[in-house]
Design an enzyme around this catalytic site. Structure first.
Site, mmCIF file in Angstrom:
data_model
loop_
_atom_site.group_PDB
_atom_site.id
_atom_site.type_symbol
_atom_site.label_atom_id
_atom_site.label_comp_id
_atom_site.label_asym_id
_atom_site.label_seq_id
_atom_site.Cartn_x
_atom_site.Cartn_y
_atom_site.Cartn_z
ATOM 1 N N HIS A 101 16.117 44.385 38.505
ATOM 2 C CA HIS A 101 15.064 44.002 37.536
ATOM 3 C C HIS A 101 14.887 42.494 37.500
ATOM 4 C CE1 HIS A 101 18.472 43.056 34.916
ATOM 5 N NE2 HIS A 101 17.635 42.481 34.083
ATOM 6 N N LYS A 124 28.073 43.659 42.758
ATOM 7 C CA LYS A 124 29.520 43.477 42.936
ATOM 8 C C LYS A 124 29.889 43.844 44.360
ATOM 9 C CE LYS A 124 33.043 42.265 40.382
ATOM 10 N NZ LYS A 124 32.976 41.369 39.211
ATOM 11 N N SER A 158 28.741 30.093 36.861
ATOM 12 C CA SER A 158 28.179 30.322 38.202
ATOM 13 C C SER A 158 26.665 30.060 38.177
ATOM 14 C CB SER A 158 28.421 31.766 38.641
ATOM 15 O OG SER A 158 29.702 31.898 39.222
HETATM 16 P P1 NAD Z 1 43.247 37.233 40.053
HETATM 17 O O1 NAD Z 1 43.489 37.914 41.336
HETATM 18 O O2 NAD Z 1 43.157 35.743 40.033
HETATM 19 O O3 NAD Z 1 44.348 37.637 38.963
HETATM 20 C C1 NAD Z 1 44.734 38.947 38.696
HETATM 21 C C2 NAD Z 1 46.181 38.890 38.261
HETATM 22 O O4 NAD Z 1 46.585 40.191 37.840
HETATM 23 C C3 NAD Z 1 47.115 38.470 39.406
HETATM 24 O O5 NAD Z 1 47.972 37.444 38.968
HETATM 25 C C4 NAD Z 1 47.867 39.741 39.734
HETATM 26 O O6 NAD Z 1 49.165 39.513 40.232
HETATM 27 C C5 NAD Z 1 47.868 40.428 38.366
HETATM 28 N N1 NAD Z 1 48.138 41.856 38.458
HETATM 29 C C6 NAD Z 1 47.814 42.719 39.452
HETATM 30 N N2 NAD Z 1 48.282 43.947 39.166
HETATM 31 C C7 NAD Z 1 48.892 43.857 37.978
HETATM 32 C C8 NAD Z 1 49.578 44.785 37.154
HETATM 33 N N3 NAD Z 1 49.714 46.052 37.520
HETATM 34 N N4 NAD Z 1 50.073 44.360 35.965
HETATM 35 C C9 NAD Z 1 49.949 43.073 35.590
HETATM 36 N N5 NAD Z 1 49.313 42.136 36.334
HETATM 37 C C10 NAD Z 1 48.807 42.530 37.508
HETATM 38 O O7 NAD Z 1 41.931 37.900 39.472
HETATM 39 P P2 NAD Z 1 40.974 37.356 38.336
HETATM 40 O O8 NAD Z 1 39.839 36.679 38.994
HETATM 41 O O9 NAD Z 1 41.770 36.648 37.300
HETATM 42 O O10 NAD Z 1 40.415 38.740 37.756
HETATM 43 C C11 NAD Z 1 41.123 39.485 36.787
HETATM 44 C C12 NAD Z 1 40.148 40.393 36.072
HETATM 45 O O11 NAD Z 1 39.120 39.590 35.471
HETATM 46 C C13 NAD Z 1 39.422 41.398 36.954
HETATM 47 O O12 NAD Z 1 39.165 42.565 36.219
HETATM 48 C C14 NAD Z 1 38.098 40.704 37.250
HETATM 49 O O13 NAD Z 1 37.073 41.601 37.590
HETATM 50 C C15 NAD Z 1 37.846 40.048 35.909
HETATM 51 N N6 NAD Z 1 36.902 38.922 35.959
HETATM 52 C C16 NAD Z 1 37.138 37.838 36.772
HETATM 53 C C17 NAD Z 1 36.233 36.786 36.762
HETATM 54 C C18 NAD Z 1 36.457 35.519 37.559
HETATM 55 O O14 NAD Z 1 35.675 34.570 37.401
HETATM 56 N N7 NAD Z 1 37.476 35.438 38.381
HETATM 57 C C19 NAD Z 1 35.074 36.858 35.971
HETATM 58 C C20 NAD Z 1 34.882 37.969 35.146
HETATM 59 C C21 NAD Z 1 35.807 38.985 35.159
#
Ligand code: NAD
Length: 471
Positions: free
Chosen positions: A65, A106, A364
């Site tokens: 959209h 995504k 972003s």
């Molecule tokens: P990342 O890879 O930097 O961090 C994720 C962390 O979670 C890692 O340190 C990992 O070791 C840990 N992890 C993995 N499995 C785990 C478990 N079973 N128990 C506990 N910790 C565990 O990723 P991120 O970018 O921080 O993303 C994390 C979440 O935030 C995701 O759902 C992502 O979609 C969401 N998100 C990220 C962004 C962004 O800008 N990076 C934006 C919006 C939403």
């Protein structure tokens, strides 16, 4: 993580709950809800030992959209069509909620990052980018990927470099991807943006005296006890900004387990230790859980719980045991709809993902705007504003015949830097977003998540209706 209900269906359950409160012409709501396109690519990777492996990867466009579509891409061993579709849908609603002019997308590559060498990872990201170019799923006006789980500036740089090589000097080609290093067109503040946004979301929610009274909490973040799951990009920065505002980080959950100390942890120390390859469990803590038992840490005594790792971690098995009074969803989809209902019935305040973690896409958006305008924020007016303020202060001094106290002049006679402007734009977005969902939650007598979906559906519906596609 095994999920009884597919992730996209879970998002759609939330959508339906909000849609039940709204009245639109037939066909419009199903059109908003549907995923417009999902692309699956399989390509060969030559491993360092010469063997060949087929890599599976996806890009989902939930809603066209608005263009471009926008959304991160992740590297995980559990990536699937269902997961990217659900996450793309959340991006549509998130962008609408915080007034960022994109459709939702995504991407994901099904690999466990640690199982590959740097050279193999580079080949995978470059080939994925090549495939995205081939199917028109990357470009400043088409689709703009960004970092998500296990993706950082290095992976984004490979993507930019590959796109640039294929796009033959496209003048705004840098805007094909966000989350870039500053030296390559990135914007200051993007790395920490999602975590900073989570902090602003919590701060806003906890500033409402009547809501806090209902929870039996005082207003404000200071002194509140926080448990964080996932000390990656989002979790680490959220914890850092909460701690800087006086909150106490009492629990941390990571892959290897979880640690709890009612006296609080130094987040920098934990992060430094883990960056050097150490484990949480090697640190001093009165309470520890190892391995997958660590997820029981979600039930630890605290005021605020920040799930910032995986989806589906709060489910009907643990929703009844969670002791936090506020849950701020740093991760996408950490709470299943059934668990969400339990938490609502228990009166726990949930700050939903589509609002709480919108700081990343907001900044972003600023990066994309910077790339399209080819000028750093603040470059044109910083000096002008600083000297303008100095002139005004000089005028005030000569009018009142008194000098400003030492230091104050230099503090006030400044112009905003790029970082100042980005952080201010993010703060404004998060405050405005909270005001919108809080107002809707009151108006429709519903929870913040449903209010967020109502808000997003109304905006996407308007986009369709104003183009004359629906009455
Ligand atoms: P990342 O890879 O930097 O961090 C994720 C962390 O979670 C890692 O340190 C990992 O070791 C840990 N992890 C993995 N499995 C785990 C478990 N079973 N128990 C506990 N910790 C565990 O990723 P991120 O970018 O921080 O993303 C994390 C979440 O935030 C995701 O759902 C992502 O979609 C969401 N998100 C990220 C962004 C962004 O800008 N990076 C934006 C919006 C939403």
């Amino acid at each position: 993580m095994a999920q009884a209900v597919p992730f996209f269906e879970q998002v759609n359950r939330y959508f339906d709950r909000a849609a039940d409160l709204l009245d639109y012409p037939p066909g419009l709501l199903p059109q908003i809800k549907a995923c417009n396109a999902v692309y699956h690519v399989g390509f060969p990777l030559q491993r360092d030992d010469g063997s060949i492996e087929v890599i599976h990867a996806w890009r989902a466009h939930h809603s066209h959209h608005k263009l471009p579509v926008k959304g991160g891409f992740r590297l995980t061993s559990h990536a699937s069509e269902d997961e990217v579709t659900a996450l793309a849908a959340l991006m549509t609603y998130k962008c609408a909620l915080v007034n960022v002019p994109y459709g939702g997308a995504k991407g994901a590559i099904r690999i466990e990052k640690d199982d590959y060498s740097d050279a193999e990872l580079e080949r995978i990201i470059r080939r994925y980018t090549f495939e995205l170019v081939r199917i028109n799923c990357i470009g400043p006006g088409l689709d703009v990927p960004a970092p998500d789980m296990a993706v950082g500036q290095r992976e984004i740089s490979w993507m930019l470099d590959t796109y640039s090589a294929l796009s033959h000097g496209e003048v705004s080609g840098m805007a094909c991807v966000t989350g870039k290093p500053v030296s390559q067109g990135g914007v200051r503040g993007r790395v920490e943006a999602t975590g900073r946004g989570v902090f602003f979301a919590i701060r806003e929610a906890m500033s409402r005296a009547d809501d806090m009274k209902r929870l039996g909490l005082s207003t404000g973040v200071e002194g509140k006890r926080v448990v964080v799951q996932g000390l990656g990009n989002v979790g680490y920065h959220a914890a850092k900004f909460l701690a800087e505002a006086g909150a106490v980080i009492v629990g941390v959950l990571e892959r290897e387990g979880a640690i709890y100390d009612p006296g609080g942890f130094d987040v920098e120390k934990i992060d430094g230790h883990r960056r050097e390859g150490g484990s949480l469990l090697e640190l001093d803590a009165p309470e520890k859980l190892s391995g997958s038992d660590g997820s029981r840490g979600l039930e630890w005594d605290c005021d605020i719980l920040v799930p910032a790792a995986l989806e589906g971690v709060i489910h009907t098995g643990n929703a009844g045991k969670i002791q936090a009074k506020v849950i701020a969803e740093g991760a996408n989809g950490p709470t299943t709809p059934d668990a969400d209902q339990v938490l609502n019935e228990r009166g726990i305040l949930q700050i939903p993902d589509l609002y709480a973690n919108a700081g990343g896409v907001t900044v972003s958006y600023f990066e994309w705007v910077k790339n399209l305008s080819h000028v750093r924020f603040g470059r044109m007016d910083r000096r002008f504003r600083a000297s303008n303020r100095a002139q005004m202060m000089n005028a005030v001094e000569s009018l009142v015949g008194q000098a400003f106290p030492e230091g104050l002049f230099d503090e006030v006679a400044v112009g905003a830097s790029e970082a100042d402007l980005v952080n201010s734009g993010l703060e404004e977005t998060m405050i405005e977003g909270y005001e919108e969902i809080h107002r809707i939650s009151r108006e429709y007598e519903t929870d913040l998540r449903t209010a967020g979906f109502v808000n997003a559906i109304q905006k996407v519906a308007t986009a369709y209706q104003e183009r004359g596609i629906f009455p």
